[in-house]
Design an enzyme around this catalytic site. Structure first.
Site, PDB file in Angstrom:
ATOM      1  N   SER A 176       1.441   7.638   1.502  1.00  0.00           N
ATOM      2  CA  SER A 176       1.837   8.925   2.059  1.00  0.00           C
ATOM      3  C   SER A 176       2.875   9.546   1.145  1.00  0.00           C
ATOM      4  O   SER A 176       3.596   8.846   0.430  1.00  0.00           O
ATOM      5  CB  SER A 176       2.434   8.729   3.460  1.00  0.00           C
ATOM      6  N   TYR A 211       8.307   4.847   9.918  1.00  0.00           N
ATOM      7  CA  TYR A 211       7.053   5.077   9.198  1.00  0.00           C
ATOM      8  C   TYR A 211       7.320   5.260   7.703  1.00  0.00           C
ATOM      9  O   TYR A 211       6.637   4.658   6.863  1.00  0.00           O
ATOM     10  CB  TYR A 211       6.345   6.308   9.763  1.00  0.00           C
ATOM     11  N   GLY A 270     -10.408   6.989   6.998  1.00  0.00           N
ATOM     12  CA  GLY A 270     -11.234   5.813   6.722  1.00  0.00           C
ATOM     13  C   GLY A 270     -12.697   6.061   7.021  1.00  0.00           C
ATOM     14  O   GLY A 270     -13.583   5.691   6.241  1.00  0.00           O
ATOM     15  N   SER A 309     -11.993   6.144  12.721  1.00  0.00           N
ATOM     16  CA  SER A 309     -11.818   7.596  12.785  1.00  0.00           C
ATOM     17  C   SER A 309     -11.081   8.063  11.535  1.00  0.00           C
ATOM     18  O   SER A 309     -10.699   7.264  10.678  1.00  0.00           O
ATOM     19  CB  SER A 309     -11.013   7.993  14.039  1.00  0.00           C
TER      20      SER A 309
END
Length: 361
Positions: free
Chosen positions: A144, A201, A19, A16
């Site tokens: 990110s 994260y 990618g 999903s």
């Protein structure tokens, strides 16, 4: 199987989101320049990719099972590729983790690092020897903005210079800002969504950026390119579902004030920001394609120009105090500006900011 003229592209995390969109975009290239090996941990989740790929499936796109958290799975997948020849490796598989640190178990933290950091390391370690031997290849890592190191930005036009950012942060630190103007609006909205409650994260992304920065120097000797793609908020079903679930969780172990701030301020603000400023997976895919097709691809590729002021602030002060105090004041002292800032912030983005980011245009 790829033809002799096609470049073999292996992509992780294709069930999903980003990618999937990268895989479909490259597989449907009108010039048929790519043969895409789209991988995912569980092939039972292939339906969305199969539907999006259409006639490309079985022609310019093939599916493979791959768990980046398993050494055996990584080796088996790479060994199944003819001559283990991969021209472009796109490390996209990743997981998120939000919430007060006190409520997160160490085991959950390890899971994030095993996917986001060690999963990428496993893939690069397996693919790199052949690329070095051929003295050709391109390794792309989906990072990110939360893992970004400070770097230089353009100082023309509306973008704030490093000096003005420093002076502004000192005013904030000293509590001397009385009139709230556009320069606060440039930062407040972004900071509240990205600075707090993303500790693990962010740490995993900082780790992968440091790893890639070191590897890029070594790989350059062998003519192998390394590129980081650094998105901000991205519209995905995963993000929306996660926000809904977080609002209902109890977060045992965290104090009431922290939980209240997380639920009543952070989660609603994040939803607003994703709605107002989030980019689509399709947009990130096009940015990635542009990096792939560049003759001299950049190492770092920020996709959202609205984040460049934050990057500049980190770069302006090597002690770290500048960003820490500015972030604190903007997060806790200017909270009432949140909704007003959203409309203004978009207007502040201009061409000089976009020049420092990668864009499909």
């Amino acid at each position: 199987m790829a033809s002799g003229a096609q470049r073999v592209v292996l992509i992780t995390g294709c069930s999903s989101g980003i990618g999937l969109r990268i895989a479909v975009l490259l597989a449907k290239d009108e010039q048929r320049r790519y043969h895409v090996i789209a991988t995912m941990r569980n092939l039972q989740k292939k339906k969305e990719l199969v539907e999006a790929a259409g006639e490309a499936l079985g022609n310019t796109l093939t599916l493979q099972a791959l768990d980046v958290c398993s050494d055996d799975s990584v080796k088996q997948c790479i060994s199944s590729v003819k001559d283990r020849h991969i021209d472009i490796l796109i490390n996209n598989a990743g997981v998120g983790l939000l919430g007060p640190l006190e409520s997160i178990s160490v085991e959950r933290m390890k899971t994030v690092f095993d996917t986001n950091f060690f999963g990428t390391v496993r893939m690069i370690k397996e693919v790199m020897p052949d690329m070095k031997k051929r003295r050709a290849g391109h390794i792309i890592v989906m990072s990110s903005v939360m893992g970004m190191q400070g770097k230089r930005v353009d100082t023309r036009g509306r973008q704030r210079t490093l000096g003005s950012l420093f002076l502004y942060s000192q005013e904030l630190k000293a509590g001397e800002v009385e009139n709230v103007g556009s320069r606060q609006w440039e930062f407040t909205l972004l900071l509240r969504q990205r600075v707090v409650f993303n500790d693990i994260y962010a740490a995993s992304k900082f780790a992968i950026e440091g790893f890639c920065e070191s590897m890029a120097v070594q790989l350059l000797k062998f003519n192998v390119k390394m590129s980081l793609i650094e998105p901000g908020p991205v519209h995905t079903e995963f993000e929306a579902k996660m926000m809904d679930e977080l609002a209902e969780m109890e977060f045992s172990g965290a104090d009431q004030d922290t939980v209240r701030y997380f639920k009543d301020v952070y989660v609603p603000s994040s939803c607003d920001i994703f709605e107002a400023m989030g980019q689509t997976p399709e947009y990130i895919a096009k940015c990635t394609q542009k990096v792939i097709e560049s003759r001299s691809p950049r190492f770092r590729n920020l996709t959202n120009s609205l984040y460049t002021p934050i990057v500049a602030m980190k770069y302006a002060d090597e002690t770290g105090g500048l960003s820490v105090h500015a972030f604190y004041n903007l997060l806790f002292n200017f909270g009432s500006l949140m909704h007003v800032a959203m409309a203004v912030l978009k207007c502040l983005t201009c061409s000089c900011l976009r020049r420092r980011t990668v864009s499909p245009d």
